[in-house]
Enzyme design. Structure first.
Site, PDB file in Angstrom:
ATOM      1  N   TYR A  56      -3.190 -17.364   7.382  1.00  0.00           N
ATOM      2  CA  TYR A  56      -4.274 -16.483   6.946  1.00  0.00           C
ATOM      3  C   TYR A  56      -5.639 -17.144   7.146  1.00  0.00           C
ATOM      4  CZ  TYR A  56      -0.303 -14.173   4.690  1.00  0.00           C
ATOM      5  OH  TYR A  56       0.901 -13.569   4.436  1.00  0.00           O
ATOM      6  N   HIS A 119       7.509 -18.255   7.564  1.00  0.00           N
ATOM      7  CA  HIS A 119       6.626 -17.107   7.771  1.00  0.00           C
ATOM      8  C   HIS A 119       7.023 -16.274   9.000  1.00  0.00           C
ATOM      9  CE1 HIS A 119       2.169 -15.678   7.317  1.00  0.00           C
ATOM     10  NE2 HIS A 119       3.023 -14.673   7.436  1.00  0.00           N
TER      11      HIS A 119
HETATM   12  P1  NAD Z   1      -2.008  -4.928   1.075  1.00  0.00           P
HETATM   13  O1  NAD Z   1      -1.149  -3.795   1.423  1.00  0.00           O
HETATM   14  O2  NAD Z   1      -1.858  -5.568  -0.250  1.00  0.00           O
HETATM   15  O3  NAD Z   1      -3.517  -4.452   1.305  1.00  0.00           O
HETATM   16  C1  NAD Z   1      -4.600  -5.338   1.145  1.00  0.00           C
HETATM   17  C2  NAD Z   1      -5.905  -4.571   1.255  1.00  0.00           C
HETATM   18  O4  NAD Z   1      -6.007  -3.662   0.158  1.00  0.00           O
HETATM   19  C3  NAD Z   1      -7.121  -5.487   1.157  1.00  0.00           C
HETATM   20  O5  NAD Z   1      -8.130  -4.994   2.025  1.00  0.00           O
HETATM   21  C4  NAD Z   1      -7.558  -5.322  -0.276  1.00  0.00           C
HETATM   22  O6  NAD Z   1      -8.899  -5.589  -0.416  1.00  0.00           O
HETATM   23  C5  NAD Z   1      -7.233  -3.885  -0.550  1.00  0.00           C
HETATM   24  N1  NAD Z   1      -7.004  -3.536  -1.973  1.00  0.00           N
HETATM   25  C6  NAD Z   1      -6.272  -4.199  -2.896  1.00  0.00           C
HETATM   26  N2  NAD Z   1      -6.265  -3.528  -4.069  1.00  0.00           N
HETATM   27  C7  NAD Z   1      -7.019  -2.409  -3.878  1.00  0.00           C
HETATM   28  C8  NAD Z   1      -7.377  -1.325  -4.706  1.00  0.00           C
HETATM   29  N3  NAD Z   1      -6.985  -1.232  -5.973  1.00  0.00           N
HETATM   30  N4  NAD Z   1      -8.146  -0.343  -4.158  1.00  0.00           N
HETATM   31  C9  NAD Z   1      -8.546  -0.396  -2.880  1.00  0.00           C
HETATM   32  N5  NAD Z   1      -8.245  -1.415  -2.041  1.00  0.00           N
HETATM   33  C10 NAD Z   1      -7.482  -2.407  -2.535  1.00  0.00           C
HETATM   34  O7  NAD Z   1      -1.820  -5.991   2.253  1.00  0.00           O
HETATM   35  P2  NAD Z   1      -1.668  -7.541   2.316  1.00  0.00           P
HETATM   36  O8  NAD Z   1      -2.799  -8.253   1.650  1.00  0.00           O
HETATM   37  O9  NAD Z   1      -1.396  -7.852   3.729  1.00  0.00           O
HETATM   38  O10 NAD Z   1      -0.336  -7.848   1.511  1.00  0.00           O
HETATM   39  C11 NAD Z   1      -0.320  -8.408   0.228  1.00  0.00           C
HETATM   40  C12 NAD Z   1       0.049  -9.869   0.274  1.00  0.00           C
HETATM   41  O11 NAD Z   1       1.422  -9.997   0.618  1.00  0.00           O
HETATM   42  C13 NAD Z   1      -0.688 -10.707   1.326  1.00  0.00           C
HETATM   43  O12 NAD Z   1      -1.963 -11.085   0.871  1.00  0.00           O
HETATM   44  C14 NAD Z   1       0.270 -11.844   1.497  1.00  0.00           C
HETATM   45  O13 NAD Z   1       0.120 -12.759   0.435  1.00  0.00           O
HETATM   46  C15 NAD Z   1       1.621 -11.156   1.401  1.00  0.00           C
HETATM   47  N6  NAD Z   1       2.178 -10.771   2.724  1.00  0.00           N
HETATM   48  C16 NAD Z   1       3.047 -11.633   3.311  1.00  0.00           C
HETATM   49  C17 NAD Z   1       3.578 -11.340   4.553  1.00  0.00           C
HETATM   50  C18 NAD Z   1       4.521 -12.317   5.187  1.00  0.00           C
HETATM   51  O14 NAD Z   1       4.798 -13.334   4.597  1.00  0.00           O
HETATM   52  N7  NAD Z   1       5.060 -12.055   6.350  1.00  0.00           N
HETATM   53  C19 NAD Z   1       3.217 -10.171   5.230  1.00  0.00           C
HETATM   54  C20 NAD Z   1       2.348  -9.302   4.599  1.00  0.00           C
HETATM   55  C21 NAD Z   1       1.830  -9.618   3.339  1.00  0.00           C
END
Ligand code: NAD
Length: 310
Positions: A56, A119
């Protein structure tokens, strides 16, 4: 805050987890002071599970999270990853993984992780992950640098193949369980339950697609899924419901997932997501959304090596 036990690890994690990918500025630029306030607020209100990766922002998210967590490390369960270091940069070798943990510990300013994860396993050779990567991670666990180990990825087929063949403590699946898709429950959830593996659901907002701001330019979903997201947004507007809260409340209702990770970087988002614990899913709204999504429901895009698709 509600807490659940993460499979057989015994770790008690908050149902709402703090996804730190936005700290790598992958959803746009973020402000240090605001991110620090968001983290302080989340911890103060009981969020204790934090997930990050060297990928990230190409180490930026780990660096920033490490500095913002100074003095708070003991209050949280901290997870990071290894094996993915860029859009097309993967190295799942034992040598790289062994170096990776020390690099991450340095950036995160800690001497142990609660969870160390591979990952995006679908970009690797499953045999290497089973026979080389996971054994190397178990050695790291024996050295006390990580309490537990897990795998993460998009392809359910690939996650299941690896978890059937190698011992893992946790599985993180993303974009496979939210109002647009629930196929995680067809294969991965039963496997995790049977093997007492901790299940983590990530990207309940479908990586930003289910937000007012919309999906980032790099989002891999095909047009039909973006179109479905817009329909869901319209329906929520018509009902006076907040799109993101509707989606995340749906995720939090899952009976087995120990933590739903949401990417957050502002106080407003943290507050909106903490408010979910005072809300309930409206089954009529959900029904209308499901009908409107039509054939785009449960739509999956290719990711990783072709042999791992699924
Ligand atoms: P997400 O679906 O959580 O979306 C994140 C987006 O939504 C950001 O722009 C954030 O600012 C916004 N957001 C959050 N809460 C909100 C709200 N209440 N209203 C409006 N917008 C809002 O996507 P993500 O961040 O990719 O996924 C969550 C976490 O999961 C990641 O940060 C990561 O830690 C993990 N993840 C891991 C993998 C992997 O390991 N392969 C893949 C995807 C995500």
């Amino acid at each position: 805050m509600e807490y659940r036990t993460l499979g057989g690890t015994g770790l008690r994690v908050s149902l709402l987890g703090f996804g730190a990918s936005p700290l790598g500025d992958v959803y746009g630029a973020t402000d240090d002071a605001e991110v620090k306030r968001s983290i302080d607020l989340a911890i103060g209100r009981g969020v204790n599970f934090f997930d990050v990766s060297p990928y990230y922002g190409l180490t930026l998210a780990e660096e920033r999270l490490g500095s913002f967590l100074l003095g708070k490390r003991q209050q949280i369960q901290l997870a990071t990853k290894c094996g993915r270091y860029g859009l097309d940069q993967f190295d799942f070798s034992a040598r790289r993984i062994t170096a990776s943990i020390d690099e991450s510990l340095g950036r995160l300013r800690t001497d142990y992780l609660d969870l160390f994860q591979v990952h995006d396993v679908e970009f690797g050779d499953a045999q290497q992950i089973i026979h080389e990567t996971i054994p190397a991670m178990r050695k790291i666990q024996e050295q006390g640098k990580a309490r537990f180990i897990g795998i993460t990825g998009y392809s359910l087929k690939n996650l299941c193949t690896i978890a059937e063949a190698a011992p893992v403590d946790t599985i993180l699946s993303y974009c496979r369980y939210n109002p647009l898709i629930i196929d995680m429950d067809q294969s991965l959830t039963p496997l995790a339950q049977r093997k007492k593996i901790g299940l983590i659901n990530a990207s309940g907002l479908h990586m930003g697609l289910l937000t007012g701001r919309g999906a980032p330019s790099w989002h891999p979903a095909p047009t039909a899924v973006h179109e479905a997201g817009r329909k869901v947004a319209q329906i929520c507007r018509a009902h006076g419901a907040d799109l993101s809260q509707m989606a995340l409340r749906f995720c939090l209702d899952h009976p087995y997932v120990a933590s739903t990770l949401v990417g957050m970087s502002t106080v407003e988002q943290v507050e909106a997501n903490l408010d979910l614990f005072k809300m309930k899913t409206d089954p009529n709204l959900l029904q209308e959304i499901r009908s409107a999504i039509g054939p785009a429901f449960n739509h999956v895009w290719p990711s990783g090596r072709p042999e791992n698709y699924g």
